[in-house]
Scaffold this active site. Sequence first.
Site, PDB file in Angstrom:
ATOM      1  N   GLU A 172     -13.543  86.133 -10.657  1.00 16.46           N
ATOM      2  CA  GLU A 172     -12.222  85.226 -11.353  1.00 16.46           C
ATOM      3  C   GLU A 172     -10.945  85.700 -10.610  1.00 16.46           C
ATOM      4  OE1 GLU A 172     -12.774  85.147 -15.456  1.00 16.46           O
ATOM      5  OE2 GLU A 172     -14.155  83.508 -15.435  1.00 16.46           O
TER       6      GLU A 172
ATOM      7  N   GLU B 232     -20.689  80.375 -15.230  1.00 16.15           N
ATOM      8  CA  GLU B 232     -20.705  81.276 -16.302  1.00 16.15           C
ATOM      9  C   GLU B 232     -20.421  80.088 -17.539  1.00 16.15           C
ATOM     10  OE1 GLU B 232     -17.844  84.272 -16.901  1.00 16.15           O
ATOM     11  OE2 GLU B 232     -18.441  85.283 -14.915  1.00 16.15           O
TER      12      GLU B 232
HETATM   13  C1  GAL Z   1     -15.341  85.657 -17.723  1.00 21.55           C
HETATM   14  C2  GAL Z   1     -15.598  86.725 -16.725  1.00 21.55           C
HETATM   15  C3  GAL Z   1     -16.784  87.347 -17.240  1.00 21.55           C
HETATM   16  C4  GAL Z   1     -16.759  87.697 -18.790  1.00 21.55           C
HETATM   17  C5  GAL Z   1     -16.634  86.439 -19.553  1.00 21.55           C
HETATM   18  C6  GAL Z   1     -16.600  86.473 -20.991  1.00 21.55           C
HETATM   19  O1  GAL Z   1     -13.884  84.952 -17.753  1.00 21.55           O
HETATM   20  O2  GAL Z   1     -15.878  86.161 -15.536  1.00 21.55           O
HETATM   21  O3  GAL Z   1     -16.871  88.659 -16.581  1.00 21.55           O
HETATM   22  O4  GAL Z   1     -15.756  88.401 -19.205  1.00 21.55           O
HETATM   23  O5  GAL Z   1     -15.331  85.813 -19.087  1.00 21.55           O
HETATM   24  O6  GAL Z   1     -16.463  85.163 -21.741  1.00 21.55           O
END
Ligand code: GAL
Length: 690
Positions: free
Chosen positions: A178, A335
């Site tokens: 990110e 994710e």
């Molecule tokens: C994302 C990040 C992950 C984790 C996740 C939690 O933004 O890439 O590593 O932190 O959020 O929601």
Amino acid sequence: MSLDQSEATGAAVTTTAVPATSTAPATRSWPGGTQKLRYGGDYNPEQWPRDTWLEDIALMQQTGINLVSIGIFSWALLEPRDGEFDFTFLDDIMDLLASAGIDVDLGTPTAAPPAWFWKKYPQARPVTREGVQLGHGSRGMASPSSPDYRRHAARITGELARRYAGHPALRLWHVHNEYGAPISECYSDASVVAFREWLGHRYGSLDAVNDAWGTTFWGQRYGSWEEIDAPRLSATVVNPAQRLDFKRFTSDSLLECYVLERDTIREYTPDLPVTTNFMATSCPSLDYWSWAREVDVVANDHYLTAERTDNHVLLALDADFTRSLAGGKPWMLMEHSTSAVNWQPRNIAKRPGEMTRNSLGHVARGADAVMFFQFRASRSGAEKFHSAMVPHQGTDSRIFREVTELGHLLGRSSAVRGSTVDARVAILWDQQSFWAQDLEWRPSEDLDHRERIEAWYTALWQRNVTVDFAHPEQDLGHYDLVLAPALYAVSAAARENLEAYVAEGGNFVVSFFSGIVDDHDAVPAGGHPGQLRAVLGLTVAEWLPLRRHETVTLDDGSSADIWAEDIELHGARTRTSYTSGPAEGQAAITVNTFGKGTAWYVSTRPTSGTLDALLGEALAATGIPDGPSTPGVETVTRTGDGVTFTFVLNHTDVDAPLPVGGSDLVSGRTVSAGELLAAGACAVIEKQEK
Ligand code: GAL
């Protein structure tokens, strides 16, 4: 130092935001190795003993997981001391995953440099606009312009790529994590030097910088490059064009970091795709149109704004934007969460069925991969209260059962892979315009580009009309209807493009406070909305921002708020008039014939009913049909070779009729149109085309 064009060095990428078609070889367009949709998540085995790894791998097989992202935050383990590498844990887990048939999306760990790095190179720490140098102890916090950071990031990346090139588990590279979060703008000394170089590339001469920034205002003229600083906090408003360029520079400098790692990787694994995880509509600091050209496959992270009851509509918006970044090609949901996150003001848990609806919502809009943060819930650290595929309570849990069911559903939905989503409507999205609009001293604090885009998108979502997002400089010929709910800054190239689109027969609907400035945040000659005056057939004599809670009425009986305008028509006709307020009796919504096309203009913030009626009229004029409509039931179609997949997501708490019949991949039954889909349930209806 004097820096003219010939001397400027450094910037490998520049902010030209128009999307371009990727020329990547086919092997790099998707992680190969299976015809299945990809399913999995971030996996952090380093947080667990080896016995747990074996259990995890068995669970992955049981749930149908076929891809895991590993190593994302492992730098301190992989390089425990400067230049000393230890790949023992990664070798072991890569081999175990390979023998279990689970593919790896290998992370480069450069979002979390180790403690030794910070001790040795404190100048690589980022500096905020307020002048605070940030400390170690979290992640994502290196100055992107730091030569020490870049050198070490490239070295660990090269070591990984050399070691794992040809490893049977390796299918995809996940660079960093990110970019842009949490660090974007950095005001360190290295950033200032790099900013000057970037300006040298962009403008060629100091005179051109002075002109673009309008530095005669408030006596800011620069006589040498060394006088130029980052736009750090000052006594009052800092030059807006300078700030806008610093935002462009920031996006570009982070992109340079990505490109550096990607190109290092490509030396060893030229045929494997390389990506990094975007935060499509929720990253305010990157211009993803230029980033999307540099990744082999677009990957996105999406988290619900859980507090919002329409968060499923925002999910759809985000997914449509991601598909648009991918140029319509399949993309990866890299994710999302199985239930609550841990970083919102109130971390609302997903209710039964919601995680599946969310997942299929992304697939409906073009995702061919559904991945989560993370596989097993952490016991320590900042994210221990974040949900996971295997929650703290283990496998005897509702969440794990839903995760397993989803894995099996995706496992039998391979036919969906590669099918596409077609949209005839585009909403214009220009991050650079958003950056410009968000600077200080605008005519009203109620001007909010995101709010307008969400409102216009929602009107279409409710009609089940699928939309793409488009950059205002890209070819729009494919679209029957183009909407600009918020387009404050319009470059000369965008103006020409939009005029040509309408002149050729396109339909264009524009909301207030659009076309106001050029790409240096400067007002063009001749009055507002300078960049869109011709196509809209009008001039705005004066903006009439409304007071807080003030409303005005329109002659269709509705009301509007926030904003009104004193419009002078130069060819446009009045569709709707103000019947009260500062513009009483004058045009509020207009229509203009421009060449073979039509351009509508909305000079206020109407109610959702009036907005819906207007967009309905524009859709009817273009012959775009509404989708099937049961309020709160989302319907989207993906089209494959001789087959369609209609995704029906019932976001309501009542049963709703299916709009089409066919073979339902979710229930495994043949269903008929009109049959009821249970409250909260989903169907994916496969239909062979005749
Ligand atoms: C994302 C990040 C992950 C984790 C996740 C939690 O933004 O890439 O590593 O932190 O959020 O929601």
